[in-house]
Design a protein around this motif. Structure first.
Motif, mmCIF file in Angstrom:
data_model
loop_
_atom_site.group_PDB
_atom_site.id
_atom_site.type_symbol
_atom_site.label_atom_id
_atom_site.label_comp_id
_atom_site.label_asym_id
_atom_site.label_seq_id
_atom_site.Cartn_x
_atom_site.Cartn_y
_atom_site.Cartn_z
ATOM 1 N N GLU A 1 1.071 -1.458 0.063
ATOM 2 C CA GLU A 1 0.338 0.197 -0.280
ATOM 3 C C GLU A 1 0.712 0.698 0.104
ATOM 4 O OE1 GLU A 1 -3.065 0.033 3.044
ATOM 5 O OE2 GLU A 1 -3.438 -2.032 2.789
ATOM 6 N N GLU A 2 0.293 2.179 -0.484
ATOM 7 C CA GLU A 2 1.052 3.258 -0.888
ATOM 8 C C GLU A 2 1.366 4.376 0.945
ATOM 9 O OE1 GLU A 2 1.129 8.167 -3.175
ATOM 10 O OE2 GLU A 2 -0.775 6.295 -2.428
ATOM 11 N N CYS A 3 0.432 4.335 1.507
ATOM 12 C CA CYS A 3 0.197 5.153 2.663
ATOM 13 C C CYS A 3 1.335 4.263 3.993
ATOM 14 C CB CYS A 3 -0.444 5.743 2.824
ATOM 15 S SG CYS A 3 -1.459 6.414 1.779
ATOM 16 N N ARG A 4 1.447 2.627 3.730
ATOM 17 C CA ARG A 4 1.932 2.137 4.435
ATOM 18 C C ARG A 4 3.413 1.935 4.582
ATOM 19 N NH1 ARG A 4 -4.137 0.814 4.695
ATOM 20 N NH2 ARG A 4 -4.473 0.733 7.049
ATOM 21 N N ARG A 5 4.224 1.368 5.020
ATOM 22 C CA ARG A 5 5.513 0.619 5.182
ATOM 23 C C ARG A 5 4.841 -0.771 5.333
ATOM 24 N NH1 ARG A 5 9.280 -0.881 10.395
ATOM 25 N NH2 ARG A 5 10.734 -2.216 8.757
ATOM 26 N N ASN A 6 5.132 -1.341 4.408
ATOM 27 C CA ASN A 6 4.586 -2.810 3.488
ATOM 28 C C ASN A 6 5.961 -3.827 5.039
ATOM 29 O OD1 ASN A 6 2.678 -1.729 2.630
ATOM 30 N ND2 ASN A 6 3.827 -0.718 1.141
ATOM 31 N N VAL A 7 5.354 -4.780 4.937
ATOM 32 C CA VAL A 7 6.514 -5.882 5.959
ATOM 33 C C VAL A 7 5.707 -7.176 5.718
ATOM 34 C CG1 VAL A 7 7.260 -6.819 7.582
ATOM 35 C CG2 VAL A 7 7.538 -4.834 7.228
ATOM 36 N N LEU A 8 5.962 -8.402 4.612
ATOM 37 C CA LEU A 8 5.675 -9.904 4.119
ATOM 38 C C LEU A 8 6.601 -10.288 4.907
ATOM 39 C CD1 LEU A 8 4.320 -11.326 2.891
ATOM 40 C CD2 LEU A 8 5.680 -11.624 1.598
ATOM 41 N N VAL A 9 6.003 -11.404 6.031
ATOM 42 C CA VAL A 9 6.926 -11.894 6.675
ATOM 43 C C VAL A 9 6.150 -13.464 6.600
ATOM 44 C CG1 VAL A 9 7.337 -13.048 8.898
ATOM 45 C CG2 VAL A 9 6.472 -10.299 9.203
#
Length: 309
Positions: A186-194
């Motif tokens: 998402e553009e407005c978030r820090r994206n972390v995939l675990v």
């Protein structure tokens, strides 16, 4: 997801009606020409003040590998502890934020989606979104309760289903190809995939080969590659071995992989080979920040998770 607003030139020519016919005619011609061209104005999906602080807005996605790796109850216990540690760190982050700045979320995914609808219902209970107006006092305990109990229920249901039909595998490669951009970025978030996985990838619906690269890697294939020697890395480079890039443009995605474990006692380099496959794959797809960790005690993994998040 960015929104696009179409702007025409109409408003630029709303003036007083005291004009000559010739002037009005000229303006009409100009207006007609301008309305033929659409001007695209990019508008962020969130308020500007949230976009400015996007690195403080967490978007944590957890991808569970529900393949035969979860046959052992101890794996369920480990994974459940890892997931709870993620929820705790997410809530620690929420506690530090002001109510007006809340724009954070955490959720769980599988690929493919389990046939058992109850598993999907349970996963939906783990979809938590903190936005302005949400009560932290109410939601933080609810989040911890859900992430304490629900994951073990999901694993139990998945194991019971496998006794009847067997595990279909976990299509991690397909998740990156078809869903990761839509679900996890998402553009407005820090994206972390675990990703909780042993490192092996296999699903019968996505068995692809391009020269020496594949969309899968199994213990059997790893043995067939004959990399059981000190020069294994140079052979990987020379033979162009690795995973096929499933997508590209993942610069705005951070990836933490937990639980990689070769379980190949005949090849002392198997663990390093697995990690190399993942490292090269993530790099090819544009991921700039990632960490790959082998299976470890949940108490040890807590610090890894905290440092990464």
């Amino acid at each position: 997801m960015k929104k696009i607003i179409l702007v025409t030139g109409c408003a630029l020519f709303v003036f007083s009606g005291c004009r000559s016919d010739k002037t009005l005619k000229n303006q009409s011609e100009v207006l007609n020409d301008m309305t033929k061209t659409e001007v695209k104005v990019i508008v962020p999906e969130c308020e500007p003040f949230l976009l400015k602080r996007k690195d403080d807005n967490l978007n944590i996605s957890i991808l569970l590998d529900l393949s035969d790796r979860i046959d052992l109850p101890r794996q369920q216990a480990k994974d459940s502890s890892y997931i709870l540690s993620l929820a705790k760190e997410f809530n620690n982050h929420i506690r530090k934020k002001k109510l007006g700045l809340l724009y954070d979320k955490i959720e769980v995914f599988f690929e493919p989606a389990p046939v058992n609808t109850k598993i999907n219902e349970l996963a939906n209970e783990l979809k938590v979104s903190y936005v302005k107006g949400v009560s932290k006092t109410k939601w933080i305990p609810m989040t911890l309760e859900g992430y304490s109990n629900v994951p073990s229920q999901i694993y139990e249901l998945a194991r019971n289903a496998s006794k009847k039909k067997g595990y279909p595998g976990s299509d991690t490669w397909g998740f990156f190809k078809n869903h990761v951009k839509d679900y996890c970025i998402e553009e407005c978030r820090r994206n972390v995939l675990v990703i909780l996985t042993d490192g092996y990838i296999y699903h019968e619906a996505n068995l692809r080969e391009e020269e020496n690269q594949t969309s899968y890697l199994t213990p059997r294939l790893l043995t067939q590659l004959k990399l059981n020697n000190p020069n294994w890395y140079q052979e990987i480079v020379n033979r162009n071995l690795g995973f096929i890039a499933a997508t590209s443009g993942l610069e705005n995605l951070e990836v933490l992989i937990i639980g990689v474990q070769s379980q190949n006692l005949k090849n002392p380099y198997a663990q390093e080979i697995l990690e190399t496959y993942w490292r090269e794959w993530l790099t090819k797809m544009g991921v700039k920040k990632y960490k790959i960790k082998s299976a470890d005690l949940p108490s040890h993994m807590e610090k890894v998770i905290a440092d990464f998040i």
